[in-house]
Every structure is written in C-alpha cells, then in structure tokens.
Design a protein around this motif. Structure first.
Motif, PDB file in Angstrom:
ATOM      1  N   GLY A 175       0.946  -1.147  -0.202  1.00  0.00           N
ATOM      2  CA  GLY A 175      -0.105   0.240   0.148  1.00  0.00           C
ATOM      3  C   GLY A 175       1.046   1.225  -0.289  1.00  0.00           C
ATOM      4  N   ASP A 176       0.856   1.810   1.366  1.00  0.00           N
ATOM      5  CA  ASP A 176       2.113   3.145   1.446  1.00  0.00           C
ATOM      6  C   ASP A 176       3.136   3.255   2.168  1.00  0.00           C
ATOM      7  OD1 ASP A 176       0.815   2.329   4.080  1.00  0.00           O
ATOM      8  OD2 ASP A 176       0.161   4.531   3.884  1.00  0.00           O
ATOM      9  N   SER A 177       3.178   1.750   2.032  1.00  0.00           N
ATOM     10  CA  SER A 177       4.341   1.231   2.557  1.00  0.00           C
ATOM     11  C   SER A 177       5.456   0.385   1.943  1.00  0.00           C
ATOM     12  CB  SER A 177       4.578   0.875   4.089  1.00  0.00           C
ATOM     13  OG  SER A 177       3.036   0.916   4.999  1.00  0.00           O
ATOM     14  N   ILE A 178       6.766   0.661   2.044  1.00  0.00           N
ATOM     15  CA  ILE A 178       7.946  -0.058   1.326  1.00  0.00           C
ATOM     16  C   ILE A 178       8.399  -0.467   2.782  1.00  0.00           C
ATOM     17  CG2 ILE A 178      10.101  -0.157   0.090  1.00  0.00           C
ATOM     18  CD1 ILE A 178       9.393   2.514  -0.549  1.00  0.00           C
ATOM     19  N   PHE A 192      26.914 -11.739  10.781  1.00  0.00           N
ATOM     20  CA  PHE A 192      25.057 -10.508  10.496  1.00  0.00           C
ATOM     21  C   PHE A 192      23.388 -11.824  11.116  1.00  0.00           C
ATOM     22  CE2 PHE A 192      28.455  -9.900   6.678  1.00  0.00           C
ATOM     23  CZ  PHE A 192      28.480  -8.714   6.610  1.00  0.00           C
ATOM     24  N   ASP A 193      23.196 -10.526  10.585  1.00  0.00           N
ATOM     25  CA  ASP A 193      21.670 -10.723  11.345  1.00  0.00           C
ATOM     26  C   ASP A 193      20.439 -10.279  10.749  1.00  0.00           C
ATOM     27  OD1 ASP A 193      20.899 -11.693  14.630  1.00  0.00           O
ATOM     28  OD2 ASP A 193      22.707 -10.134  15.096  1.00  0.00           O
ATOM     29  N   GLY A 194      19.348 -11.300  10.427  1.00  0.00           N
ATOM     30  CA  GLY A 194      18.512 -11.042   9.256  1.00  0.00           C
ATOM     31  C   GLY A 194      17.700  -9.261   9.560  1.00  0.00           C
ATOM     32  N   TRP A 195      17.129  -8.809   8.575  1.00  0.00           N
ATOM     33  CA  TRP A 195      17.215  -6.852   8.981  1.00  0.00           C
ATOM     34  C   TRP A 195      15.946  -7.302   8.353  1.00  0.00           C
ATOM     35  CZ3 TRP A 195      20.144  -3.356   5.911  1.00  0.00           C
ATOM     36  CH2 TRP A 195      20.201  -1.542   6.077  1.00  0.00           C
ATOM     37  N   ILE A 196      14.902  -6.278   8.821  1.00  0.00           N
ATOM     38  CA  ILE A 196      13.754  -5.509   8.169  1.00  0.00           C
ATOM     39  C   ILE A 196      12.925  -4.326   8.773  1.00  0.00           C
ATOM     40  CG2 ILE A 196      10.842  -6.420   7.586  1.00  0.00           C
ATOM     41  CD1 ILE A 196      11.518  -8.714  10.091  1.00  0.00           C
ATOM     42  N   VAL A 197      13.181  -3.488   7.136  1.00  0.00           N
ATOM     43  CA  VAL A 197      13.035  -2.067   7.409  1.00  0.00           C
ATOM     44  C   VAL A 197      12.074  -1.748   6.758  1.00  0.00           C
ATOM     45  CG1 VAL A 197      13.929   0.208   6.420  1.00  0.00           C
ATOM     46  CG2 VAL A 197      15.527  -1.759   7.760  1.00  0.00           C
ATOM     47  N   LYS A 198      11.121  -1.023   7.585  1.00  0.00           N
ATOM     48  CA  LYS A 198       9.777  -0.234   6.756  1.00  0.00           C
ATOM     49  C   LYS A 198       9.586   0.597   6.239  1.00  0.00           C
ATOM     50  CE  LYS A 198       4.840  -1.206   7.141  1.00  0.00           C
ATOM     51  NZ  LYS A 198       2.841  -1.865   7.365  1.00  0.00           N
ATOM     52  N   CYS A 199       9.204   1.559   5.899  1.00  0.00           N
ATOM     53  CA  CYS A 199       9.663   2.825   5.412  1.00  0.00           C
ATOM     54  C   CYS A 199       8.081   3.324   4.784  1.00  0.00           C
ATOM     55  CB  CYS A 199      10.677   3.349   5.008  1.00  0.00           C
ATOM     56  SG  CYS A 199      11.542   2.674   3.033  1.00  0.00           S
ATOM     57  N   ASP A 200       7.612   5.004   4.620  1.00  0.00           N
ATOM     58  CA  ASP A 200       6.642   5.394   3.689  1.00  0.00           C
ATOM     59  C   ASP A 200       6.878   5.788   2.833  1.00  0.00           C
ATOM     60  OD1 ASP A 200       7.707   7.478   3.729  1.00  0.00           O
ATOM     61  OD2 ASP A 200       6.280   8.618   5.344  1.00  0.00           O
ATOM     62  N   ASN A 202       8.108   8.090   0.638  1.00  0.00           N
ATOM     63  CA  ASN A 202       8.953   9.345   0.824  1.00  0.00           C
ATOM     64  C   ASN A 202       9.979   8.653   1.813  1.00  0.00           C
ATOM     65  OD1 ASN A 202       7.425  10.627  -0.759  1.00  0.00           O
ATOM     66  ND2 ASN A 202       5.682  11.186   1.056  1.00  0.00           N
ATOM     67  N   GLY A 203      10.133   7.962   1.933  1.00  0.00           N
ATOM     68  CA  GLY A 203      11.527   7.073   2.454  1.00  0.00           C
ATOM     69  C   GLY A 203      11.636   7.498   4.150  1.00  0.00           C
ATOM     70  N   ASN A 204      10.434   7.717   5.173  1.00  0.00           N
ATOM     71  CA  ASN A 204      10.898   7.878   6.297  1.00  0.00           C
ATOM     72  C   ASN A 204      10.814   6.468   7.014  1.00  0.00           C
ATOM     73  OD1 ASN A 204      10.755  10.444   5.911  1.00  0.00           O
ATOM     74  ND2 ASN A 204       8.388  11.105   4.754  1.00  0.00           N
ATOM     75  N   ALA A 205      11.409   6.031   7.726  1.00  0.00           N
ATOM     76  CA  ALA A 205      11.275   5.729   9.434  1.00  0.00           C
ATOM     77  C   ALA A 205      10.358   4.983   9.987  1.00  0.00           C
ATOM     78  CB  ALA A 205      12.852   5.498   9.324  1.00  0.00           C
ATOM     79  N   GLY A 206       9.711   3.701   9.236  1.00  0.00           N
ATOM     80  CA  GLY A 206       8.381   3.323  10.034  1.00  0.00           C
ATOM     81  C   GLY A 206       8.600   2.525  11.053  1.00  0.00           C
ATOM     82  N   TRP A 207       9.901   1.369  10.831  1.00  0.00           N
ATOM     83  CA  TRP A 207       9.493   0.869  12.101  1.00  0.00           C
ATOM     84  C   TRP A 207      11.249  -0.131  11.803  1.00  0.00           C
ATOM     85  CZ3 TRP A 207       9.135  -4.614  10.889  1.00  0.00           C
ATOM     86  CH2 TRP A 207       8.047  -4.893  10.083  1.00  0.00           C
ATOM     87  N   GLU A 252       2.094  -6.913  10.741  1.00  0.00           N
ATOM     88  CA  GLU A 252       2.904  -5.591   9.545  1.00  0.00           C
ATOM     89  C   GLU A 252       3.028  -4.481  10.296  1.00  0.00           C
ATOM     90  OE1 GLU A 252      -1.168  -5.204   7.367  1.00  0.00           O
ATOM     91  OE2 GLU A 252      -2.560  -4.907   9.228  1.00  0.00           O
ATOM     92  N   ASP A 253       2.821  -4.308  11.996  1.00  0.00           N
ATOM     93  CA  ASP A 253       3.284  -3.366  12.780  1.00  0.00           C
ATOM     94  C   ASP A 253       4.931  -3.583  13.221  1.00  0.00           C
ATOM     95  OD1 ASP A 253       2.605  -5.080  14.642  1.00  0.00           O
ATOM     96  OD2 ASP A 253       0.991  -4.217  15.474  1.00  0.00           O
ATOM     97  N   GLY A 254       4.999  -4.510  12.961  1.00  0.00           N
ATOM     98  CA  GLY A 254       6.268  -5.034  13.620  1.00  0.00           C
ATOM     99  C   GLY A 254       6.525  -5.482  14.948  1.00  0.00           C
ATOM    100  N   LEU A 255       5.322  -5.388  15.911  1.00  0.00           N
ATOM    101  CA  LEU A 255       5.581  -5.698  17.036  1.00  0.00           C
ATOM    102  C   LEU A 255       5.827  -7.176  17.443  1.00  0.00           C
ATOM    103  CD1 LEU A 255       3.015  -2.448  17.977  1.00  0.00           C
ATOM    104  CD2 LEU A 255       5.451  -2.535  18.217  1.00  0.00           C
TER     105      LEU A 255
END
Length: 465
Positions: A175-178, A192-200, A202-207, A252-255
C-alpha cells in the motif's frame, strides 16, 4: 523441467506468471552477446515452450535480479550494470513493452559500487529498488532504497545502516509502505542478522527489526499474506550446521513475532532459502533455494543441489519436493505462485551438454503429481536453447537464398552452424568450417540459424519453403 542457454554462462534469477498463463524470466547471460554478460528477458508459453528473448546492456556486465509485471502490461527489470553510470557498478532499471522492446532504461549510483537486488512497482506506476551502496551511507556498504517516477527519474534515495556491512536483498510494496529485507552487521546479536526495515513511500522510517542468533543470519525475500509479512533466508544455529533454511513471520506493525523456524536437523551443510511464496487460501509457505546437505555425491564437496519444499500453515516442515538436481552446481533463485495453484521456479544449473551454466525452470502442479521422492538424483539432459535477438550481420556478409528451399548458403566460411526451431529445439548442427548446409530434412517454417564467423556468434531468422 526446462533448461535454456548455450556455451556461455547463463543464470536465472527471477520468474513470474504472465496474464496469458505463460511466464517471463530474467537473469544474466553471456551466451548471446559478444562481450561479458547481459541482462535478459525470456518469455515462455504456459507449457514452458520458448516464445522470445531479448538481451539488455552495454559492452561490460549487466545482471537482471528482479522482474515485475508493469501496470502498462509490459515488464521491468531491476539489477545492476558496469557498462553505464558513475561507478564500478550502478543500479540498472529497464522498462519494456509486452514484447520486451525497451521503452526506456536508467542507471543510478555514485562513484563506487551500487547494486540492486530487488524491484517493485508502486501505485503511481513508479518503481522502488533496493540493494546495497558503497557510494553513500555511514558504513562499508549500506542498505539502499531508491524511488523513481513512472519515467524512471529519481524521486529520492536513502541509505540505511551503520558503520559495518548492511544490505537489502528483497522488497515488498504494501500500500503506502515499503518493506525491505536483508542483513546487517551494524546491529544485532552477533555476526550478520536478519534485517527488516519498513518506511513510507517518501523514505521516512517506520519501524526496524533485527533478529538472529550470534552466528550468520540473513533474509533473501519477503512477501505478505493477510496481515503477516513472511521472510525467507538462512541462519546458523551453530558452527557445525553452517546454514539452515529459515522462515520468519512478523505482524505488519512490526511488534509481534509470529513464527521463527528453521530446519535444523543433523545435516552439516549450507541450506539457503532464496525465495518464498505463500498460498493465499491455506497460508502454506513454499520456498526454493539450494542445499549441500542432501542429494548426490556432489553435495559432500560443497556443490549445491536444487531444493523446493513447503512449510504448512502450522509451521511444520513437510515433505513436498525437497532436493533434486543434475551433475554439478544447481540452485533455485526465484519462484511464483500460479493461477492453477502450482509453482513455477527458476535457477541455474551446470550442464555438460551445452557448457558453462544454464538457466533452469521447473513447473510443479497443484497436487505435486511429479511426486518426486526426496533425495532422488536426476541426471537429465536438457538442451533447450534460447534464441536471442538477432545480430546485425557484417556488411560484406550474406545468407541466401531467401527463402531457403534445401540448401542454406553463406557468402564466407563459417563454423559451428546450428539450426533451431522457434521453440528453441536444436534441429541440425554442423561443427566443421563450411559455406553451405543442407536443410532438406526440415519441414517448412521459420528457424533460427546460429553460426560462428571470425570468432563472433551470430543468429538470424530464416524461412524454409
């Protein structure tokens, strides 16, 4: 099972089913260009028969790592190039029409190495690319996200990570997230560890989530079903097991961590998930990759075999297909869930019959009626050959007559003449130096003639009456 390639090195990286129930694939090939390797598109019909292929790139090296079906009914390839751009490698994006004809191509990066490993199209018909950058960021290499408009022009770029090594291997647009996944050595529990990044958008960090054991862990792919993100990769439980297949799920909220499971048996080898798909109706997870723990005698020396299997919705590792392979190097790199509830997968295999490495594609139906027993070693010879775009012949060279009746003639001596039908099947070969080949045993129709002239391989369509 199909193999596509020639005497060079041909690698399969990603595959999708098309609206006509055929398939479109990408990767990198050195069989059909004069120098180094090019990115390619390979189009198959629903039965895996060759329809067309096209190569993309310049005089150096290009890789197609990820493919999307565009909103304009064409295709787009994301990968990297060192033929163009500012640095050693740059992000490479090619947009084509439905027949693979380029609409435009763009490259992005700085003065150092920048490589794209994942691509997705956005709701506005632009694109998001993820990978690694040595040109920008805080560390040795950083995770890199780049967003373009529908014409491929850069809207923004952003580097993620710390002072160590970090990069992204896969991306999902929600949707509106990457959502980008990969591996980080800048933070976490050890190596090394598994890595998950969610942003909007526009590239603004979410979690951000970093997860793993003290040894090596990483994600290669990400998808979503319902409200759950599913990642696939590899993890090291301890130094004896090296890598194990790894499936991880998070809300999906990363929690909330929903599943964190790996196949950690007694095998001592490298077992890696490169891609995953989730069956919409059952939530079963299909995964493809490679193993050095099971299969032929090659695996004991660290040579991988294909691996495709399934984790059921209850997170049980169930026998589905498991390991299979041919002589030499085999790995699955991309998968898609099909309209008939089957699985299409692409990778790379090493075939003596054509030399080098070949693109390998396998289709499995809904019931897995191939019923391959786990651990069975397949020693098949697959000699399908892609007929790439035609080369422009030298001005002082000609092929005649047009159309051909029984004898195809060349104005100069050529070597290694091969005739293929339009499905890619080899119909005739003549390895000696010659100016004429006899086609009287072939039926009327269109063919591809391939030959070597002064060290250069050429291909041309011919019509036989």
């Amino acid at each position: 099972m199909k193999s596509f390639g020639n005497s060079g090195y041909d690698f399969g990286r990603d595959i999708l089913q098309t609206p006509d129930t055929g398939y479109i694939a990408t990767g990198s090939s050195s069989s059909f260009v004069s120098q180094n390797a090019d990115a390619f598109l390979l189009k198959l019909d629903s039965l895996g028969n060759f329809e067309w292929s096209r190569n993309y790139g310049g005089s150096a090296t290009e890789w197609g790592e990820s493919i999307v079906l565009t909103s304009e009914n064409g295709f787009a390839i994301g990968g990297y190039t060192n033929s163009y751009g500012s640095g050693g490698f740059d992000f490479y994006l090619v947009k084509t029409d439905s027949m693979g004809t380029p609409v435009w191509e763009q490259y992005y990066g700085g003065n150092d190495w920048d490589k794209c490993f994942g691509l997705a199209q956005l709701p506005d018909s632009g694109f998001v690319m993820v990978g690694e950058t040595f040109s920008f960021g805080a560390g040795m290499n950083d995770g890199f996200i780049l967003r373009t408009d529908k014409n491929g022009d850069t809207l923004w770029t952003k580097a993620f990570g710390g002072v160590m090594e970090d990069w992204f291997n896969g991306v999902y647009v929600d949707g509106d997230s990457i959502v980008a996944v990969g591996q980080t050595n800048s933070s976490g529990n050890g190596d090394f560890d598994g890595w998950i990044v969610k942003c909007d958008l526009n590239g603004n960090a979410g979690w951000e989530v970093v997860t793993g054991h003290p040894e090596l862990d990483y994600f290669n792919s990400v998808t979503k079903n319902n409200s759950t993100y599913t990642m696939g990769g590899a993890r090291t439980i301890n130094t004896i097991h090296y890598y194990d297949f790894w499936i991880y799920q998070i809300s999906e909220d990363g929690l909330t961590e929903i599943a964190d499971t790996s196949w950690a048996g007694d095998q001592e080898g490298y077992d890696i998930v490169y891609d995953i798909v989730v069956e919409p109706s059952t939530n079963n997870i299909y995964y493809g990759g490679s193993t050095t723990s099971w299969g032929s005698g090659d695996v004991s020396t660290g040579v991988p075999e294909f691996f495709i299997s399934r984790v059921d919705a209850g997170y049980g590792w169930t026998p589905y297909l498991q390991n299979f392979g041919l002589d030499g190097f085999d790995e699955i790199r991309g998968m898609d869930y099909c309209h008939d509830n089957g699985i299409i997968a692409i990778g790379t295999t090493e075939l003596v019959s054509t030399g080098g490495k070949n693109v390998y594609i396998i289709k499995i139906d809904e019931s897995n009626s191939w019923n391959q027993s786990p651990g069975v070693f397949i020693n098949s010879v697959l000699d399908q050959i892609t007929t790439s775009t035609e080369e422009i012949l030298p001005q002082d060279f000609s092929i005649y007559p047009v159309p051909v009746i029984d004898h195809l003639k060349f104005s100069q001596f050529v070597e290694d003449v091969r005739i293929y039908d339009t499905s890619g099947k080899l119909m005739l070969s003549n390895m000696s130096k010659t100016q004429e080949v006899t086609l009287s045993d072939l039926s009327s129709g269109m063919y591809i003639v391939q030959f070597n002239l002064d060290g250069q391989v050429y291909r041309k369509k011919i019509i036989k009456d």
